[in-house]
Design a protein around this motif. Structure first.
Motif, PDB file in Angstrom:
ATOM      1  N   MET A   1       0.827  -1.221   0.000  1.00  0.00           N
ATOM      2  CA  MET A   1       0.000   0.000   0.000  1.00  0.00           C
ATOM      3  C   MET A   1       0.859   1.268   0.000  1.00  0.00           C
ATOM      4  O   MET A   1       0.510   2.253  -0.630  1.00  0.00           O
ATOM      5  CB  MET A   1      -0.928   0.029   1.229  1.00  0.00           C
ATOM      6  N   TRP A   3       3.738   1.820  -1.302  1.00  0.00           N
ATOM      7  CA  TRP A   3       4.228   2.140  -2.634  1.00  0.00           C
ATOM      8  C   TRP A   3       3.125   2.797  -3.458  1.00  0.00           C
ATOM      9  O   TRP A   3       3.359   3.775  -4.161  1.00  0.00           O
ATOM     10  CB  TRP A   3       4.720   0.868  -3.347  1.00  0.00           C
ATOM     11  N   LEU A   4       1.903   2.273  -3.356  1.00  0.00           N
ATOM     12  CA  LEU A   4       0.774   2.816  -4.108  1.00  0.00           C
ATOM     13  C   LEU A   4       0.518   4.269  -3.714  1.00  0.00           C
ATOM     14  O   LEU A   4       0.303   5.131  -4.570  1.00  0.00           O
ATOM     15  CB  LEU A   4      -0.477   1.969  -3.838  1.00  0.00           C
ATOM     16  N   ARG A   7       3.152   6.356  -5.175  1.00  0.00           N
ATOM     17  CA  ARG A   7       2.997   6.467  -6.615  1.00  0.00           C
ATOM     18  C   ARG A   7       1.878   7.450  -6.974  1.00  0.00           C
ATOM     19  O   ARG A   7       1.987   8.202  -7.933  1.00  0.00           O
ATOM     20  CB  ARG A   7       2.701   5.071  -7.199  1.00  0.00           C
ATOM     21  N   GLN A   8       0.808   7.436  -6.167  1.00  0.00           N
ATOM     22  CA  GLN A   8      -0.324   8.297  -6.489  1.00  0.00           C
ATOM     23  C   GLN A   8      -0.117   9.732  -6.030  1.00  0.00           C
ATOM     24  O   GLN A   8      -0.768  10.639  -6.535  1.00  0.00           O
ATOM     25  CB  GLN A   8      -1.606   7.751  -5.849  1.00  0.00           C
ATOM     26  N   ARG A  10       3.161  11.202  -5.449  1.00  0.00           N
ATOM     27  CA  ARG A  10       4.527  11.725  -5.544  1.00  0.00           C
ATOM     28  C   ARG A  10       4.550  13.098  -6.205  1.00  0.00           C
ATOM     29  O   ARG A  10       5.337  13.962  -5.836  1.00  0.00           O
ATOM     30  CB  ARG A  10       5.431  10.734  -6.291  1.00  0.00           C
ATOM     31  N   ALA A 104      -9.780  -0.224  -7.398  1.00  0.00           N
ATOM     32  CA  ALA A 104      -9.107  -0.233  -6.093  1.00  0.00           C
ATOM     33  C   ALA A 104      -9.884  -1.045  -5.062  1.00  0.00           C
ATOM     34  O   ALA A 104      -9.284  -1.738  -4.236  1.00  0.00           O
ATOM     35  CB  ALA A 104      -8.926   1.204  -5.595  1.00  0.00           C
ATOM     36  N   GLN A 107      -9.804  -5.172  -5.172  1.00  0.00           N
ATOM     37  CA  GLN A 107      -8.603  -5.947  -4.873  1.00  0.00           C
ATOM     38  C   GLN A 107      -8.824  -6.613  -3.515  1.00  0.00           C
ATOM     39  O   GLN A 107      -9.920  -6.554  -2.971  1.00  0.00           O
ATOM     40  CB  GLN A 107      -7.373  -5.036  -4.847  1.00  0.00           C
ATOM     41  N   VAL A 109      -8.064  -5.820  -0.571  1.00  0.00           N
ATOM     42  CA  VAL A 109      -8.010  -4.937   0.590  1.00  0.00           C
ATOM     43  C   VAL A 109      -9.368  -4.242   0.702  1.00  0.00           C
ATOM     44  O   VAL A 109      -9.877  -3.741  -0.298  1.00  0.00           O
ATOM     45  CB  VAL A 109      -6.898  -3.880   0.398  1.00  0.00           C
ATOM     46  N   TRP A 114      -8.059   0.504   2.854  1.00  0.00           N
ATOM     47  CA  TRP A 114      -7.440   1.281   1.776  1.00  0.00           C
ATOM     48  C   TRP A 114      -7.407   2.755   2.144  1.00  0.00           C
ATOM     49  O   TRP A 114      -6.367   3.417   2.088  1.00  0.00           O
ATOM     50  CB  TRP A 114      -8.261   1.037   0.497  1.00  0.00           C
TER      51      TRP A 114
ATOM     52  N   LEU B  80     -13.520 -10.605  -0.706  1.00  0.00           N
ATOM     53  CA  LEU B  80     -12.989  -9.844  -1.844  1.00  0.00           C
ATOM     54  C   LEU B  80     -11.949 -10.650  -2.609  1.00  0.00           C
ATOM     55  O   LEU B  80     -11.867 -10.597  -3.838  1.00  0.00           O
ATOM     56  CB  LEU B  80     -12.363  -8.531  -1.362  1.00  0.00           C
ATOM     57  N   TYR B  93      -5.764   3.277 -13.611  1.00  0.00           N
ATOM     58  CA  TYR B  93      -5.087   4.548 -13.337  1.00  0.00           C
ATOM     59  C   TYR B  93      -4.318   4.929 -14.592  1.00  0.00           C
ATOM     60  O   TYR B  93      -3.332   4.292 -14.952  1.00  0.00           O
ATOM     61  CB  TYR B  93      -4.157   4.414 -12.137  1.00  0.00           C
ATOM     62  N   MET B 104       0.763  -2.786  -8.280  1.00  0.00           N
ATOM     63  CA  MET B 104      -0.336  -2.429  -7.383  1.00  0.00           C
ATOM     64  C   MET B 104      -1.148  -3.666  -7.018  1.00  0.00           C
ATOM     65  O   MET B 104      -1.454  -3.901  -5.843  1.00  0.00           O
ATOM     66  CB  MET B 104      -1.220  -1.390  -8.068  1.00  0.00           C
ATOM     67  N   LEU B 107       0.629  -5.804  -4.563  1.00  0.00           N
ATOM     68  CA  LEU B 107       0.673  -5.275  -3.202  1.00  0.00           C
ATOM     69  C   LEU B 107      -0.683  -5.298  -2.519  1.00  0.00           C
ATOM     70  O   LEU B 107      -0.760  -5.318  -1.297  1.00  0.00           O
ATOM     71  CB  LEU B 107       1.195  -3.830  -3.220  1.00  0.00           C
ATOM     72  N   MET B 108      -1.755  -5.295  -3.330  1.00  0.00           N
ATOM     73  CA  MET B 108      -3.087  -5.203  -2.723  1.00  0.00           C
ATOM     74  C   MET B 108      -3.792  -6.550  -2.636  1.00  0.00           C
ATOM     75  O   MET B 108      -4.970  -6.606  -2.301  1.00  0.00           O
ATOM     76  CB  MET B 108      -3.955  -4.208  -3.492  1.00  0.00           C
ATOM     77  N   ASN B 109      -3.077  -7.627  -2.973  1.00  0.00           N
ATOM     78  CA  ASN B 109      -3.697  -8.946  -2.892  1.00  0.00           C
ATOM     79  C   ASN B 109      -2.756  -9.928  -2.224  1.00  0.00           C
ATOM     80  O   ASN B 109      -1.569  -9.971  -2.543  1.00  0.00           O
ATOM     81  CB  ASN B 109      -4.038  -9.450  -4.299  1.00  0.00           C
ATOM     82  N   LYS B 151      -5.292 -12.303  -9.789  1.00  0.00           N
ATOM     83  CA  LYS B 151      -5.789 -12.399  -8.412  1.00  0.00           C
ATOM     84  C   LYS B 151      -6.128 -13.836  -8.033  1.00  0.00           C
ATOM     85  O   LYS B 151      -6.407 -14.112  -6.871  1.00  0.00           O
ATOM     86  CB  LYS B 151      -7.091 -11.585  -8.336  1.00  0.00           C
TER      87      LYS B 151
END
Lengths: 320, 248
Positions: A1, A3-4, A7-8, A10, A104, A107, A109, A114, B80, B93, B104, B107-109, B151
């Motif tokens: 998370m 890193w995300l 990334r979003q 920066r 988002a 996924q 999470v 999130w 999920l 994105y 991404m 990292l999110m799964n 996933k």
């Protein structure tokens, strides 16, 4: 998370750092110059007392530097609101607009985690930058604070704990508005107006002067030295005026009337007031309450920020 | 008879309301693991609403949805993890490169097969350093599908996945979905306007109109009741026409 989030954000992070450097470098330069002049004039000997030599030196120093503190620094009042609009408002609203929340939130999470992670990391970043930049401003203002105290809004708003608390609140409010309105631009407008309304008219004008009951001082209208000491020892003078022998505060019209009478009788007004039993009253917050006021106001804004974030997290649960 | 817990997907009296308007009402069906179900119906029938509920993006106002016996909820990370979702218009994105999107996802799964995604994108000749915003609509759909498959979901939910693909890519896409389903026992639900192309892959049909489920069942069984030689298209159309006559 993490890193995300990096990334979003920066770009926003880099822009913030560039802006802070753009303001910070001139601050360092003028700050050094101001301290040089302060030492050169020997103003340290004038802290806390006044005489003719000191008022002369103070005049010189003020002419050169007070403008900086009064004209340029107040522009920084816009920084928290802008950060709320540019970082807070789009945080969720832009995802909803571009429909990337569908990516988002599907996924592994939950959306709650999130958002909570994003808020945590960004709050931490804002707190670090806020504290660092506040330290720089306090360093810059030091010579001015020695001479005029730091309780006036022009210094209080930029020192200690409150600037960081304002920024955290503006950011949280921006996120909340973004989730509430689900659109970035209306959320930006909403957070800017709501933040300034709460921060200035509500907090600074209506609430802050009364966080603790103000003290009142009455003294001879002709005793200028004492009047100046109150201002120069760092107290925050909220209001002042004249009162008659019975202790009743005079209105502006009444004072104007008395000044006219004084001039007609050929005596200078302060002397005339003194001769006729009038006293000067001053309503003020003493300098030693500075940190109490800082702590209370910062706590109010941090509490509002936490409330906004909790409500936002609950609102996000219900979004589709 | 299978017992209730063993269905891949169960809708039990599901309803979803937007303010006073019911987008979906009384929707009930059961899908056995490994099925590929096509969800068809006219625009505004409630297809996206139903898929959104299955993916955990919204909660039903009535009834509930179970996935492998577990109630679906966007607040439950394990639920999920079991569902791969490809949204309509496959949002990505736009500023992220394809490689960053995969990172991404990784990292999110908790479960993530990076190799699967890489192989798939390599075969489609989609470079990892391209920004998502610069890809064609079809390529974006493929990246989204690669992410949904990486996933390693047990249920794959696709909302209009064929809309932005050319006919050749549609065929490839459907073949790929069918193959994944066969090999991994993946259950698939996808919505589509394009009824003709469904027949080759889907073995279960859900017809939705006016927010209500009009028809649900295995394709073979439903076709058996039709005049010989008719396909899924005739089946769906005859059913929707029947509805219109009822209304008229």
């Amino acid at each position: 998370m993490n890193w995300l989030i990096w990334r979003q954000h920066r770009l926003a992070g880099a822009s913030t750092v560039v802006v802070l450097l753009g303001v910070g470098i001139p601050l360092v330069m003028t700050g050094l110059a101001m301290r040089g002049t302060y030492d050169q004039l020997g103003l340290a000997t004038c802290v806390g007392h006044t005489d003719a030599r000191c008022s002369d030196l103070l005049g010189q120093f003020s002419e050169q530097y007070r403008g900086w503190g009064q004209q340029w620094l107040p522009w920084l009042n816009f920084v928290p609101g802008l950060l709320g609009a540019l970082v807070g408002a789009p945080l969720v609203a832009r995802e909803l607009e571009q429909r990337t929340h569908l990516l988002a939130w599907t996924q592994g999470v939950t959306r709650r985690r999130w958002l909570a992670t994003k808020l945590f990391v960004l709050v931490l970043a804002i707190a670090i930058l806020g504290v660092a930049f506040t330290a720089l401003i306090s360093w810059w203002r030091w010579p001015l604070d020695q001479l005029e105290g730091s309780f006036q809004p022009n210094s209080f708003d930029f020192e200690g704990l409150v600037p960081t608390a304002y920024t955290l609140f503006a950011f949280a409010l921006g996120t909340f508005m973004g989730v509430l309105l689900q659109r970035t631009v209306p959320a930006m407008a909403a957070v800017l107006s709501a933040f300034f309304a709460i921060r200035y008219p509500l907090m600074e004008v209506l609430v802050r002067p009364h966080l603790q009951p103000a003290l009142q001082l009455t003294l001879s209208p002709a005793d200028f030295v004492k009047q100046n000491i109150l201002a120069s020892n760092g107290s925050w003078v909220l209001d002042s005026g004249l009162q008659d022998a019975s202790g009743r505060h005079l209105s502006g019209d009444e004072i104007n009337h008395l000044v006219r009478q004084a001039f007609e009788s050929g005596v200078s007004p302060p002397t005339w007031f003194q001769q006729h039993g009038y006293l000067r009253w001053m309503l003020y917050q003493p300098a030693d309450r500075f940190w109490t006021f800082q702590a209370v106001e910062a706590a109010i804004f941090v509490a509002m920020a936490i409330l906004a974030m909790v409500v936002t997290l609950n609102l996000v649960r219900r979004l589709t | 008879m299978k017992d209730e817990g063993s269905y891949a997907l169960s809708a039990m009296g599901v309803g979803r309301r937007y303010r006073r308007f019911w987008a979906l009402r009384d929707c009930s069906f059961n899908l056995v693991e490994g099925r590929i179900a096509a969800l068809v119906g006219p625009n505004g029938a409630g297809k996206t609403t139903l898929l959104t509920l299955i993916a955990g993006l919204a909660e039903p106002n009535q009834g509930k949805i179970e996935i492998f016996g577990r109630q679906m909820s966007g607040q439950d990370p394990d639920a999920l993890a079991d569902v791969g979702f490809l949204a309509q218009d496959h949002p990505l994105y736009r500023g992220f490169t394809v490689g960053e999107l995969l990172r991404m996802g990784q990292l999110m799964n908790r479960r993530w097969d990076q190799r699967l995604a890489l192989e798939r994108l390599e075969r489609l000749e989609i470079p990892l350093n391209r920004r998502a915003g610069t890809l064609s609509g079809g390529e974006q759909a493929q990246v989204s599908l690669a992410m949904a498959l990486a996933k390693l979901p047990r249920l794959l939910v696709l909302d209009e996945p064929l809309a932005s693909l050319d006919p050749l890519a549609r065929r490839e896409f459907l073949d790929r979905v069918a193959e994944t389903s066969r090999v991994h026992g993946l259950t698939v639900v996808f919505s589509s306007h394009v009824v003709t192309e469904l027949q080759q892959v889907c073995d279960y049909l859900l017809v939705l109109a006016g927010g209500r489920l009009r028809l649900a069942g295995p394709v073979a069984g439903l076709l058996a009741d039709m005049p010989s030689g008719s396909g899924v298209e005739e089946l769906v159309l005859s059913h929707l026409r029947g509805l219109q006559e009822e209304v008229a």
